[in-house]
Design a protein around this motif. Structure first.
Motif, PDB file in Angstrom:
ATOM      1  N   VAL A   8      20.688 -35.214 -19.974  1.00 44.34           N
ATOM      2  CA  VAL A   8      21.360 -36.477 -19.465  1.00 44.34           C
ATOM      3  C   VAL A   8      21.712 -37.536 -20.651  1.00 44.34           C
ATOM      4  CG1 VAL A   8      21.375 -38.400 -17.628  1.00 44.34           C
ATOM      5  CG2 VAL A   8      20.030 -35.989 -17.638  1.00 44.34           C
ATOM      6  N   PRO A   9      22.907 -37.730 -21.214  1.00 42.16           N
ATOM      7  CA  PRO A   9      23.329 -38.678 -22.068  1.00 42.16           C
ATOM      8  C   PRO A   9      23.319 -39.934 -21.504  1.00 42.16           C
ATOM      9  CG  PRO A   9      25.225 -37.678 -21.600  1.00 42.16           C
ATOM     10  CD  PRO A   9      24.089 -36.775 -20.784  1.00 42.16           C
ATOM     11  N   CYS A  10      22.404 -40.890 -22.064  1.00 46.94           N
ATOM     12  CA  CYS A  10      22.295 -42.393 -21.434  1.00 46.94           C
ATOM     13  C   CYS A  10      22.961 -43.445 -22.591  1.00 46.94           C
ATOM     14  CB  CYS A  10      21.206 -42.674 -20.815  1.00 46.94           C
ATOM     15  SG  CYS A  10      20.521 -41.430 -19.873  1.00 46.94           S
ATOM     16  N   ASN A  12      23.178 -47.471 -22.219  1.00 47.25           N
ATOM     17  CA  ASN A  12      22.978 -48.763 -21.273  1.00 47.25           C
ATOM     18  C   ASN A  12      22.911 -48.275 -19.704  1.00 47.25           C
ATOM     19  OD1 ASN A  12      22.936 -50.121 -23.606  1.00 47.25           O
ATOM     20  ND2 ASN A  12      25.260 -50.871 -23.138  1.00 47.25           N
ATOM     21  N   GLU A  13      22.311 -47.339 -19.348  1.00 44.41           N
ATOM     22  CA  GLU A  13      22.178 -46.859 -17.934  1.00 44.41           C
ATOM     23  C   GLU A  13      20.932 -47.069 -17.159  1.00 44.41           C
ATOM     24  OE1 GLU A  13      24.851 -45.765 -16.786  1.00 44.41           O
ATOM     25  OE2 GLU A  13      25.810 -44.446 -17.950  1.00 44.41           O
ATOM     26  N   GLU A  14      20.190 -48.432 -17.747  1.00 40.47           N
ATOM     27  CA  GLU A  14      18.989 -48.615 -17.002  1.00 40.47           C
ATOM     28  C   GLU A  14      19.116 -48.626 -15.512  1.00 40.47           C
ATOM     29  OE1 GLU A  14      17.792 -52.730 -18.153  1.00 40.47           O
ATOM     30  OE2 GLU A  14      19.479 -53.456 -17.258  1.00 40.47           O
ATOM     31  N   ASP A  46      18.577 -41.290 -25.137  1.00 36.65           N
ATOM     32  CA  ASP A  46      19.056 -42.584 -24.884  1.00 36.65           C
ATOM     33  C   ASP A  46      20.102 -42.918 -26.412  1.00 36.65           C
ATOM     34  OD1 ASP A  46      19.134 -45.592 -25.169  1.00 36.65           O
ATOM     35  OD2 ASP A  46      17.463 -45.249 -26.650  1.00 36.65           O
ATOM     36  N   ASP A  47      21.240 -43.103 -26.064  1.00 37.62           N
ATOM     37  CA  ASP A  47      22.143 -43.196 -27.030  1.00 37.62           C
ATOM     38  C   ASP A  47      22.149 -44.724 -27.698  1.00 37.62           C
ATOM     39  OD1 ASP A  47      24.317 -42.558 -29.012  1.00 37.62           O
ATOM     40  OD2 ASP A  47      25.805 -42.265 -27.508  1.00 37.62           O
ATOM     41  N   GLY A  48      20.977 -45.022 -28.123  1.00 34.73           N
ATOM     42  CA  GLY A  48      21.091 -46.453 -28.665  1.00 34.73           C
ATOM     43  C   GLY A  48      21.324 -47.441 -27.865  1.00 34.73           C
ATOM     44  N   ALA A  99      24.808 -39.633 -16.443  1.00 28.49           N
ATOM     45  CA  ALA A  99      23.679 -40.572 -15.545  1.00 28.49           C
ATOM     46  C   ALA A  99      24.110 -41.185 -14.419  1.00 28.49           C
ATOM     47  CB  ALA A  99      22.879 -41.552 -16.398  1.00 28.49           C
ATOM     48  N   ASP A 100      25.468 -41.450 -14.343  1.00 24.73           N
ATOM     49  CA  ASP A 100      25.967 -42.246 -13.345  1.00 24.73           C
ATOM     50  C   ASP A 100      26.362 -41.680 -11.990  1.00 24.73           C
ATOM     51  OD1 ASP A 100      28.179 -40.965 -14.115  1.00 24.73           O
ATOM     52  OD2 ASP A 100      29.304 -42.458 -14.702  1.00 24.73           O
ATOM     53  N   LEU A 101      25.837 -40.383 -11.983  1.00 22.68           N
ATOM     54  CA  LEU A 101      26.313 -39.524 -10.579  1.00 22.68           C
ATOM     55  C   LEU A 101      27.626 -39.339 -10.413  1.00 22.68           C
ATOM     56  CD1 LEU A 101      23.393 -41.087  -8.171  1.00 22.68           C
ATOM     57  CD2 LEU A 101      23.310 -38.771  -9.254  1.00 22.68           C
ATOM     58  N   GLN A 102      28.490 -39.560 -11.354  1.00 28.16           N
ATOM     59  CA  GLN A 102      29.777 -39.155 -11.065  1.00 28.16           C
ATOM     60  C   GLN A 102      30.099 -37.438 -11.488  1.00 28.16           C
ATOM     61  OE1 GLN A 102      31.961 -41.805 -14.033  1.00 28.16           O
ATOM     62  NE2 GLN A 102      33.517 -42.150 -12.382  1.00 28.16           N
ATOM     63  N   ASP A 103      28.921 -36.893 -11.810  1.00 27.91           N
ATOM     64  CA  ASP A 103      28.860 -35.512 -11.725  1.00 27.91           C
ATOM     65  C   ASP A 103      27.861 -35.123 -10.773  1.00 27.91           C
ATOM     66  OD1 ASP A 103      30.525 -35.164 -13.893  1.00 27.91           O
ATOM     67  OD2 ASP A 103      28.515 -35.325 -15.401  1.00 27.91           O
ATOM     68  N   GLU A 204      33.098 -42.507  -7.903  1.00 33.27           N
ATOM     69  CA  GLU A 204      32.849 -43.610  -8.696  1.00 33.27           C
ATOM     70  C   GLU A 204      31.413 -43.696  -8.999  1.00 33.27           C
ATOM     71  OE1 GLU A 204      35.133 -47.061  -7.543  1.00 33.27           O
ATOM     72  OE2 GLU A 204      36.474 -45.737  -6.432  1.00 33.27           O
ATOM     73  N   ARG A 205      31.162 -44.387 -10.212  1.00 28.65           N
ATOM     74  CA  ARG A 205      29.776 -44.234 -10.647  1.00 28.65           C
ATOM     75  C   ARG A 205      29.060 -45.324  -9.721  1.00 28.65           C
ATOM     76  NH1 ARG A 205      27.521 -46.365 -15.142  1.00 28.65           N
ATOM     77  NH2 ARG A 205      28.845 -45.023 -16.724  1.00 28.65           N
ATOM     78  N   VAL A 206      27.588 -44.833  -9.823  1.00 31.11           N
ATOM     79  CA  VAL A 206      26.679 -45.610  -8.857  1.00 31.11           C
ATOM     80  C   VAL A 206      26.522 -46.952  -9.066  1.00 31.11           C
ATOM     81  CG1 VAL A 206      24.929 -44.362  -9.942  1.00 31.11           C
ATOM     82  CG2 VAL A 206      24.434 -45.050  -7.440  1.00 31.11           C
ATOM     83  N   GLU A 209      28.682 -49.845 -15.936  1.00 30.26           N
ATOM     84  CA  GLU A 209      30.023 -49.633 -15.971  1.00 30.26           C
ATOM     85  C   GLU A 209      30.455 -48.501 -16.975  1.00 30.26           C
ATOM     86  OE1 GLU A 209      30.894 -53.736 -18.423  1.00 30.26           O
ATOM     87  OE2 GLU A 209      30.227 -53.927 -16.401  1.00 30.26           O
ATOM     88  N   THR A 210      31.830 -48.325 -16.736  1.00 30.91           N
ATOM     89  CA  THR A 210      32.118 -47.315 -18.003  1.00 30.91           C
ATOM     90  C   THR A 210      32.356 -47.689 -19.132  1.00 30.91           C
ATOM     91  OG1 THR A 210      33.920 -45.846 -18.487  1.00 30.91           O
ATOM     92  CG2 THR A 210      34.610 -48.013 -17.307  1.00 30.91           C
ATOM     93  N   LYS A 211      31.985 -46.901 -20.211  1.00 36.61           N
ATOM     94  CA  LYS A 211      31.721 -47.202 -21.482  1.00 36.61           C
ATOM     95  C   LYS A 211      33.086 -47.001 -22.093  1.00 36.61           C
ATOM     96  CE  LYS A 211      27.318 -47.475 -20.539  1.00 36.61           C
ATOM     97  NZ  LYS A 211      27.636 -46.846 -19.279  1.00 36.61           N
ATOM     98  N   TRP A 212      34.270 -46.594 -21.457  1.00 34.11           N
ATOM     99  CA  TRP A 212      35.414 -46.330 -22.383  1.00 34.11           C
ATOM    100  C   TRP A 212      36.419 -47.395 -22.048  1.00 34.11           C
ATOM    101  CZ3 TRP A 212      35.888 -42.552 -25.415  1.00 34.11           C
ATOM    102  CH2 TRP A 212      34.846 -41.354 -25.319  1.00 34.11           C
TER     103      TRP A 212
HETATM  104  N1  UDP Z   1      27.333 -42.316 -22.834  1.00 32.39           N
HETATM  105  C1  UDP Z   1      26.619 -42.118 -24.192  1.00 32.39           C
HETATM  106  N2  UDP Z   1      27.060 -42.494 -25.048  1.00 32.39           N
HETATM  107  C2  UDP Z   1      28.062 -43.407 -25.280  1.00 32.39           C
HETATM  108  C3  UDP Z   1      28.978 -43.514 -24.089  1.00 32.39           C
HETATM  109  C4  UDP Z   1      28.580 -42.858 -22.905  1.00 32.39           C
HETATM  110  O1  UDP Z   1      25.594 -41.505 -23.981  1.00 32.39           O
HETATM  111  O2  UDP Z   1      28.457 -43.905 -26.348  1.00 32.39           O
HETATM  112  C5  UDP Z   1      27.178 -41.677 -21.409  1.00 32.39           C
HETATM  113  C6  UDP Z   1      27.147 -42.626 -20.490  1.00 32.39           C
HETATM  114  O3  UDP Z   1      25.590 -43.175 -20.244  1.00 32.39           O
HETATM  115  C7  UDP Z   1      27.196 -41.488 -19.169  1.00 32.39           C
HETATM  116  C8  UDP Z   1      28.173 -40.833 -19.711  1.00 32.39           C
HETATM  117  O4  UDP Z   1      28.261 -40.711 -21.308  1.00 32.39           O
HETATM  118  O5  UDP Z   1      26.117 -40.903 -18.874  1.00 32.39           O
HETATM  119  C9  UDP Z   1      29.699 -40.888 -19.282  1.00 32.39           C
HETATM  120  O6  UDP Z   1      30.022 -42.224 -19.734  1.00 32.39           O
HETATM  121  P1  UDP Z   1      30.906 -43.083 -18.746  1.00 32.39           P
HETATM  122  O7  UDP Z   1      30.392 -43.026 -17.252  1.00 32.39           O
HETATM  123  O8  UDP Z   1      30.936 -44.487 -19.368  1.00 32.39           O
HETATM  124  O9  UDP Z   1      32.187 -42.440 -18.687  1.00 32.39           O
HETATM  125  P2  UDP Z   1      33.211 -42.077 -17.669  1.00 32.39           P
HETATM  126  O10 UDP Z   1      32.516 -41.438 -16.657  1.00 32.39           O
HETATM  127  O11 UDP Z   1      33.806 -43.611 -17.423  1.00 32.39           O
HETATM  128  O12 UDP Z   1      34.427 -41.094 -18.365  1.00 32.39           O
END
Ligand code: UDP
Ligand code: MG
Length: 312
Positions: A8-10, A12-14, A46-48, A99-103, A204-206, A209-212
């Protein structure tokens, strides 16, 4: 007995992690009812993060020792986080999940069945809708996949997520690709192996917010092109060839015209246009070559893909 590692890449997913963990508990129950002898392990990366993500993970670990984590020294990006997770995972099967349950975790049992019972090396997911996403983003995403498939030898599936379960063999193959410029979707496809595609509707994420951002995605698509296609370089050669032939014909035409009709001074504005036009194409072409050179330069430094501050 078989061990399934959940990566699980995270970033800012607290807010999202507790929901994720709760959902995964339900998924584990689902597994227990359907399969026998499946154990779970979690690898959070935890990606920083700038929020309390790492504290939330540590707290979960106090109660559940199947949880492991790697905490980066800074934000290295999701691709690096996935790599770190894959290298830390010990499982016979490995799955990458946001981590956001979009998967959707509900798909996991079917994915697991595909790799353990149906003979696939991997089961991947794709979104068939992009509901809840800005229209313009969907439009450019579609266009990106169309272009990528045309200019690259490997297959890019529209709507494909990084949500994928893989056998140990495929995981090891991916780990062997130690490149810095990591476009994971391309890497999954490049290593080959048989893949079952499972479709689902966008969720949609739980929380959080999105990092993109739009430009973030644009940059990401350039990474993909530079990493998996040399078509722009062929384009430069073709363009150079066409322009050279054109110039050659033009020279002959002008020489003949001058011999026949003399050389009154005219055509100055058109000449400037031509000069500017070719200056532009040259800059463009040098830029394209430079982009590849830049990537090569960074790769030759052979820097590590991530740096861990803490790991358990
Ligand atoms: N994420 C990460 N590092 C980053 C950006 C995102 O590990 O620099 C993780 C994020 O925490 C999430 C996943 O990658 O678990 C997908 O990110 P996000 O939901 O923001 O993308 P989207 O679903 O909007 O494409
Ligand atoms: Mg998301």
């Amino acid at each position: 007995m078989s061990l399934l590692s959940v990566i699980v890449p995270c970033y800012n997913e607290e807010a999202a992690i507790p929901f994720f963990y709760e959902e995964m508990k339900k998924t584990e129950e689902q597994f227990a009812a359907r399969f026998s002898g499946v154990e779970f392990e979690y690898v959070f990366i935890d990606d920083g993060s700038k929020d309390a993500t790492v504290e939330v993970i540590k707290k979960l670990r106090e109660e559940d020792k199947r949880i492991h984590f790697v905490s980066f020294s800074r934000n290295f990006g999701k691709e690096a986080a996935l790599y770190a997770g894959l290298s830390k995972a010990a499982g016979d099967y490995v799955v990458c999940m946001d981590a956001d349950l979009q998967d959707p975790p509900q798909l996991l049992a079917d994915m697991y069945a595909a790799v353990t019972q149906e003979g696939y090396d991997s089961a991947a997911t794709r979104r068939v809708t992009r509901k809840g996403e800005p229209k313009i983003r969907s439009f450019f995403a579609r266009m990106f996949y169309r272009i990528m498939n045309r200019i690259s030898d490997i297959e890019f599936v529209d709507g494909a997520r990084d949500y994928r379960i893989m056998s140990r063999k495929m995981t090891d193959a991916i780990l062997e690709l130690g490149e810095n410029n990591r476009f994971t979707k391309g890497i999954y496809s490049w290593v080959g192996f048989s893949t079952k595609w499972i479709e689902f509707e966008n969720v949609e994420r739980v929380a959080g917010e999105t990092k993109w951002s739009f430009f973030g995605l644009l940059r990401y698509s350039f990474e993909a092109i530079l990493g998996f296609s040399t078509a722009p370089l062929s384009f430069v050669i073709t363009l150079g060839f066409i322009v050279t032939v054109f110039a050659f014909v033009l020279i002959i035409f002008i020489v003949i015209k001058t011999l026949l009709y003399g050389d009154p001074t005219s055509g100055w504005p058109s000449m400037i246009c031509i000069v500017v036009f070719f200056a532009g194409t040259q800059l463009l072409c040098t830029g394209i070559v430079g982009a590849y050179l830049g990537k090569t330069y960074l790769e030759t430094k052979n820097r590590p893909i991530f740096i861990a501050r803490e790991e358990e």
